[in-house]
Write a protein that holds these residues in place. Structure first.
Motif, PDB file in Angstrom:
ATOM      1  N   PRO A 207      50.074  22.774  13.587  1.00 51.82           N
ATOM      2  CA  PRO A 207      51.512  23.210  13.782  1.00 51.82           C
ATOM      3  C   PRO A 207      52.479  22.134  14.441  1.00 51.82           C
ATOM      4  O   PRO A 207      52.145  21.601  15.297  1.00 51.82           O
ATOM      5  CB  PRO A 207      51.438  24.631  14.241  1.00 51.82           C
ATOM      6  N   VAL A 208      53.648  22.127  13.810  1.00 54.12           N
ATOM      7  CA  VAL A 208      54.616  21.027  14.655  1.00 54.12           C
ATOM      8  C   VAL A 208      56.009  21.827  14.510  1.00 54.12           C
ATOM      9  O   VAL A 208      56.293  22.565  13.596  1.00 54.12           O
ATOM     10  CB  VAL A 208      54.880  19.709  13.898  1.00 54.12           C
ATOM     11  N   GLY A 209      56.606  21.427  15.479  1.00 52.74           N
ATOM     12  CA  GLY A 209      58.185  22.364  15.551  1.00 52.74           C
ATOM     13  C   GLY A 209      58.875  21.221  16.531  1.00 52.74           C
ATOM     14  O   GLY A 209      58.664  20.283  16.940  1.00 52.74           O
ATOM     15  N   ALA A 210      60.074  21.903  16.996  1.00 59.01           N
ATOM     16  CA  ALA A 210      61.110  21.129  17.548  1.00 59.01           C
ATOM     17  C   ALA A 210      61.525  21.926  18.715  1.00 59.01           C
ATOM     18  O   ALA A 210      61.758  23.239  18.332  1.00 59.01           O
ATOM     19  CB  ALA A 210      62.513  20.867  16.917  1.00 59.01           C
ATOM     20  N   LEU A 211      61.833  21.299  20.220  1.00 63.11           N
ATOM     21  CA  LEU A 211      62.332  22.371  21.234  1.00 63.11           C
ATOM     22  C   LEU A 211      63.495  21.769  21.589  1.00 63.11           C
ATOM     23  O   LEU A 211      63.324  20.545  22.419  1.00 63.11           O
ATOM     24  CB  LEU A 211      61.220  22.260  22.014  1.00 63.11           C
ATOM     25  N   ASP A 212      64.594  22.195  21.392  1.00 64.21           N
ATOM     26  CA  ASP A 212      65.882  21.676  22.037  1.00 64.21           C
ATOM     27  C   ASP A 212      66.097  22.241  23.592  1.00 64.21           C
ATOM     28  O   ASP A 212      65.780  23.369  23.599  1.00 64.21           O
ATOM     29  CB  ASP A 212      67.019  22.289  21.196  1.00 64.21           C
TER      30      ASP A 212
END
Length: 179
Positions: free
Chosen positions: A62-67
């Motif tokens: 799983p991959v995502g983005a963290l602002d």
């Protein structure tokens, strides 16, 4: 001092391949991993690392983005970009080994902000840090677990990362203060 290229496209690819193998080795496989990129270029790097890990292991990671924009402690001094969306994989991060990915590690303030942001999202088993370039000059006690290239630099120099997904070209340069 002029601008000089320190990493070319092939160098970046090799560094990401090595980082991906190191992540797999340190985690003893892909299970329980979640890769989170810090916008903007960290997200592109995170996607590449997750793809490589999936290719090497046969398991989708799983991959995502963290602002982290609104978690930064230097917003009053540094103009920053508009916040980007945070996207956490459907399974969340509770109990996972989260690998934060950023393009350049400098003062450590972005990573401190990322750690604060993660606290608001869940409780991972561990948080690791992968960076394409570590240029030193830390202001906080933060150390990367996985590094593409250590790039000693002067604090008045600028490290520029360009990635195909974001910039249409791919290289890393270091630029002197008078350039």
């Amino acid at each position: 001092m002029s601008t000089r290229t320190v990493l070319h496209e092939a160098d970046i690819a090799r560094a990401l391949t090595r980082i991906s193998h190191e992540i797999l080795e340190s985690n003893r496989g892909p299970h329980g991993l979640v890769i989170l990129g810090i916008p903007t270029r960290g997200v592109a790097l995170a996607n590449r690392i997750a793809t490589l890990i999936s290719e090497f292991s046969g398991t989708v990671v799983p991959v995502g983005a963290l602002d982290v924009t609104m978690y930064r402690d230097d917003l009053h001094r540094n103009p920053t970009r508009a916040p980007q969306p945070t996207s956490i994989p459907a399974g969340g991060i509770d109990g996972a080994v989260v690998v934060l990915v950023d393009d350049v590690l400098f003062s450590g303030r972005s990573i401190r902000a990322a750690l604060d942001a993660i606290q608001d999202i869940g409780r991972p088993a561990a948080v690791r840090l992968a960076t394409l370039v570590d240029r030193g000059h830390r202001q906080l006690p933060i150390r990367p677990d996985f590094v593409g290239k250590n790039l000693p630099s002067s604090s008045d120099e600028r490290v520029n990362v360009r990635l195909a997904e974001v910039d249409g070209e791919e290289f890393v340069t270091i630029q002197g203060a008078d350039s």
